[in-house]
Scaffold this motif. Structure first.
Motif, PDB file in Angstrom:
ATOM      1  N   VAL A  77       0.827  -1.204   0.000  1.00  0.00           N
ATOM      2  CA  VAL A  77       0.000   0.000   0.000  1.00  0.00           C
ATOM      3  C   VAL A  77       0.866   1.261   0.000  1.00  0.00           C
ATOM      4  O   VAL A  77       2.017   1.241   0.424  1.00  0.00           O
ATOM      5  CB  VAL A  77      -0.961   0.037   1.206  1.00  0.00           C
ATOM      6  N   LEU A  78       0.266   2.342  -0.467  1.00  0.00           N
ATOM      7  CA  LEU A  78       0.849   3.672  -0.311  1.00  0.00           C
ATOM      8  C   LEU A  78       0.108   4.289   0.861  1.00  0.00           C
ATOM      9  O   LEU A  78      -1.112   4.426   0.832  1.00  0.00           O
ATOM     10  CB  LEU A  78       0.655   4.504  -1.575  1.00  0.00           C
ATOM     11  N   TRP A  79       0.846   4.615   1.932  1.00  0.00           N
ATOM     12  CA  TRP A  79       0.246   5.035   3.196  1.00  0.00           C
ATOM     13  C   TRP A  79       0.727   6.431   3.557  1.00  0.00           C
ATOM     14  O   TRP A  79       1.912   6.720   3.504  1.00  0.00           O
ATOM     15  CB  TRP A  79       0.657   4.049   4.287  1.00  0.00           C
ATOM     16  N   ARG A  80      -0.211   7.313   3.938  1.00  0.00           N
ATOM     17  CA  ARG A  80       0.131   8.661   4.392  1.00  0.00           C
ATOM     18  C   ARG A  80       0.134   8.665   5.916  1.00  0.00           C
ATOM     19  O   ARG A  80      -0.876   8.379   6.553  1.00  0.00           O
ATOM     20  CB  ARG A  80      -0.860   9.696   3.884  1.00  0.00           C
ATOM     21  N   LEU A  81       1.298   8.979   6.485  1.00  0.00           N
ATOM     22  CA  LEU A  81       1.463   9.045   7.934  1.00  0.00           C
ATOM     23  C   LEU A  81       0.927  10.377   8.463  1.00  0.00           C
ATOM     24  O   LEU A  81       0.774  11.340   7.689  1.00  0.00           O
ATOM     25  CB  LEU A  81       2.942   8.872   8.281  1.00  0.00           C
ATOM     26  N   PRO A  82       0.616  10.478   9.773  1.00  0.00           N
ATOM     27  CA  PRO A  82       0.045  11.719  10.320  1.00  0.00           C
ATOM     28  C   PRO A  82       0.911  12.961  10.104  1.00  0.00           C
ATOM     29  O   PRO A  82       0.385  14.063  10.010  1.00  0.00           O
ATOM     30  CB  PRO A  82      -0.102  11.415  11.813  1.00  0.00           C
ATOM     31  N   SER A 104       8.802  -3.276  11.302  1.00  0.00           N
ATOM     32  CA  SER A 104       7.424  -2.840  11.117  1.00  0.00           C
ATOM     33  C   SER A 104       7.110  -1.680  12.054  1.00  0.00           C
ATOM     34  O   SER A 104       7.710  -1.550  13.115  1.00  0.00           O
ATOM     35  CB  SER A 104       6.457  -3.989  11.411  1.00  0.00           C
ATOM     36  N   VAL A 105       6.151  -0.843  11.634  1.00  0.00           N
ATOM     37  CA  VAL A 105       5.693   0.272  12.463  1.00  0.00           C
ATOM     38  C   VAL A 105       4.169   0.260  12.480  1.00  0.00           C
ATOM     39  O   VAL A 105       3.540  -0.255  11.553  1.00  0.00           O
ATOM     40  CB  VAL A 105       6.209   1.632  11.944  1.00  0.00           C
ATOM     41  N   PRO A 106       3.549   0.811  13.535  1.00  0.00           N
ATOM     42  CA  PRO A 106       2.084   0.884  13.557  1.00  0.00           C
ATOM     43  C   PRO A 106       1.576   1.705  12.368  1.00  0.00           C
ATOM     44  O   PRO A 106       2.190   2.703  11.985  1.00  0.00           O
ATOM     45  CB  PRO A 106       1.768   1.589  14.873  1.00  0.00           C
ATOM     46  N   ALA A 107       0.472   1.275  11.812  1.00  0.00           N
ATOM     47  CA  ALA A 107      -0.110   1.963  10.656  1.00  0.00           C
ATOM     48  C   ALA A 107      -1.007   3.094  11.131  1.00  0.00           C
ATOM     49  O   ALA A 107      -2.221   2.951  11.207  1.00  0.00           O
ATOM     50  CB  ALA A 107      -0.884   0.975   9.795  1.00  0.00           C
ATOM     51  N   GLU A 108      -0.385   4.212  11.455  1.00  0.00           N
ATOM     52  CA  GLU A 108      -1.133   5.403  11.837  1.00  0.00           C
ATOM     53  C   GLU A 108      -1.251   6.281  10.611  1.00  0.00           C
ATOM     54  O   GLU A 108      -0.301   6.447   9.861  1.00  0.00           O
ATOM     55  CB  GLU A 108      -0.411   6.136  12.965  1.00  0.00           C
ATOM     56  N   GLY A 109      -2.410   6.844  10.412  1.00  0.00           N
ATOM     57  CA  GLY A 109      -2.637   7.667   9.240  1.00  0.00           C
ATOM     58  C   GLY A 109      -3.691   7.037   8.362  1.00  0.00           C
ATOM     59  O   GLY A 109      -4.648   6.449   8.852  1.00  0.00           O
ATOM     60  N   GLN A 110      -3.483   7.132   7.037  1.00  0.00           N
ATOM     61  CA  GLN A 110      -4.508   6.657   6.108  1.00  0.00           C
ATOM     62  C   GLN A 110      -3.889   6.079   4.843  1.00  0.00           C
ATOM     63  O   GLN A 110      -2.893   6.581   4.329  1.00  0.00           O
ATOM     64  CB  GLN A 110      -5.411   7.828   5.727  1.00  0.00           C
ATOM     65  N   GLN A 111      -4.524   5.041   4.339  1.00  0.00           N
ATOM     66  CA  GLN A 111      -4.117   4.463   3.065  1.00  0.00           C
ATOM     67  C   GLN A 111      -4.513   5.406   1.938  1.00  0.00           C
ATOM     68  O   GLN A 111      -5.618   5.934   1.919  1.00  0.00           O
ATOM     69  CB  GLN A 111      -4.788   3.102   2.874  1.00  0.00           C
ATOM     70  N   VAL A 112      -3.609   5.610   0.986  1.00  0.00           N
ATOM     71  CA  VAL A 112      -3.891   6.425  -0.196  1.00  0.00           C
ATOM     72  C   VAL A 112      -4.305   5.518  -1.353  1.00  0.00           C
ATOM     73  O   VAL A 112      -5.179   5.851  -2.139  1.00  0.00           O
ATOM     74  CB  VAL A 112      -2.659   7.274  -0.590  1.00  0.00           C
ATOM     75  N   GLY A 113      -3.666   4.344  -1.445  1.00  0.00           N
ATOM     76  CA  GLY A 113      -3.984   3.409  -2.509  1.00  0.00           C
ATOM     77  C   GLY A 113      -3.246   2.098  -2.303  1.00  0.00           C
ATOM     78  O   GLY A 113      -2.400   1.982  -1.421  1.00  0.00           O
ATOM     79  N   TYR A 114      -3.586   1.100  -3.121  1.00  0.00           N
ATOM     80  CA  TYR A 114      -2.897  -0.183  -3.050  1.00  0.00           C
ATOM     81  C   TYR A 114      -2.233  -0.478  -4.397  1.00  0.00           C
ATOM     82  O   TYR A 114      -2.703  -0.060  -5.451  1.00  0.00           O
ATOM     83  CB  TYR A 114      -3.824  -1.321  -2.614  1.00  0.00           C
TER      84      TYR A 114
END
Length: 162
Positions: free
Chosen positions: A97-102, A129-139
Motif C-alpha cells: 500500500v501507499l500510506w500517508r502518515l500523520p 514494522s511500524v504501527p499503521a497510523e494515518g490513512q491508506q492512499v492506494g494499493y
C-alpha cells in the motif's frame, strides 16, 4: 466486402504501425516516494506530470503512479521502479500500500494486522514494522521495472502481495 467499402467510402485499413504490446497510456505521476520525506502533493490526481504504462495498468479510473526511492521493500520493489496504485482509502490487508502518515510523510509498505492493530511492514528484513497510523492512499496494482533496454512488468488488479 470490397464493393461495400467502396460504396461507403471507407478506405482499406492496413496493419498497425506500432505493435499493441508497445502502446502505453499516461497516468498521473507523483514523483519519488520515500518514508523519510513529507509528500509534496495532497491529491494524487492533481499532478501535472505523467508516466506511461501498459494499457492494462492504466485503463481503470483512480490509477496513479510514483517511483520507489528507498530499499525498504527490496526485493519486491527496487529503487526507481515505477509503481501503479489504485486509489482506495479502505485498508487493503495483505497488499502493498501507499500510506500517508500523520506527519505528512508517505511510504510504500506491506499492510498487515497483528490481531489488534494494523502494521506497515517492510519486505526487506533490515527494517522493522511500524504501527499503521494515518490513512491508506492506494494499493499497489502494477510494477514497471526498466533495467537497461529490458522492461519487466507485474500486474494484479486485486493488489500485489509480497
Amino acid at each position: 466486402l470490397k464493393r461495400a467499402r467502396r460504396m461507403a467510402g471507407v478506405p482499406e485499413v492496413g496493419h498497425p504501425t506500432v505493435p499493441a504490446s508497445q502502446l502505453l497510456v499516461p497516468l498521473p505521476y507523483l514523483g519519488f516516494v520515500a518514508a523519510s520525506e513529507p509528500a509534496r502533493w495532497t491529491d494524487p490526481f492533481d499532478s501535472e506530470t505523467f508516466e506511461y504504462v501498459p494499457p492494462e495498468m492504466g485503463d481503470v479510473r483512480g490509477r496513479f503512479s510514483c517511483r520507489v526511492e528507498s530499499d525498504s521493500c527490496y526485493d519486491l520493489l527496487w529503487p526507481h521502479d515505477l509503481c501503479v496504485f489504485q486509489a482506495e482509502s479502505v485498508p487493503r490487508l495483505g497488499c502493498m500500500v501507499l500510506w500517508r502518515l500523520p506527519d505528512g510523510r508517505v511510504t510504500i509498505k506491506h499492510l498487515r494486522h497483528d490481531g489488534n492493530n494494523y502494521l506497515l511492514s517492510p519486505v526487506n528484513p533490515a527494517y522493522e514494522s511500524v504501527p499503521a497510523e494515518g490513512q491508506q492512499v492506494g494499493y499497489l496494482v502494477g510494477i514497471v521495472r526498466e533495467n537497461g533496454s529490458r522492461r519487466t512488468t507485474v500486474y494484479d488488479a486485486t493488489g500485489i502481495r509480497p
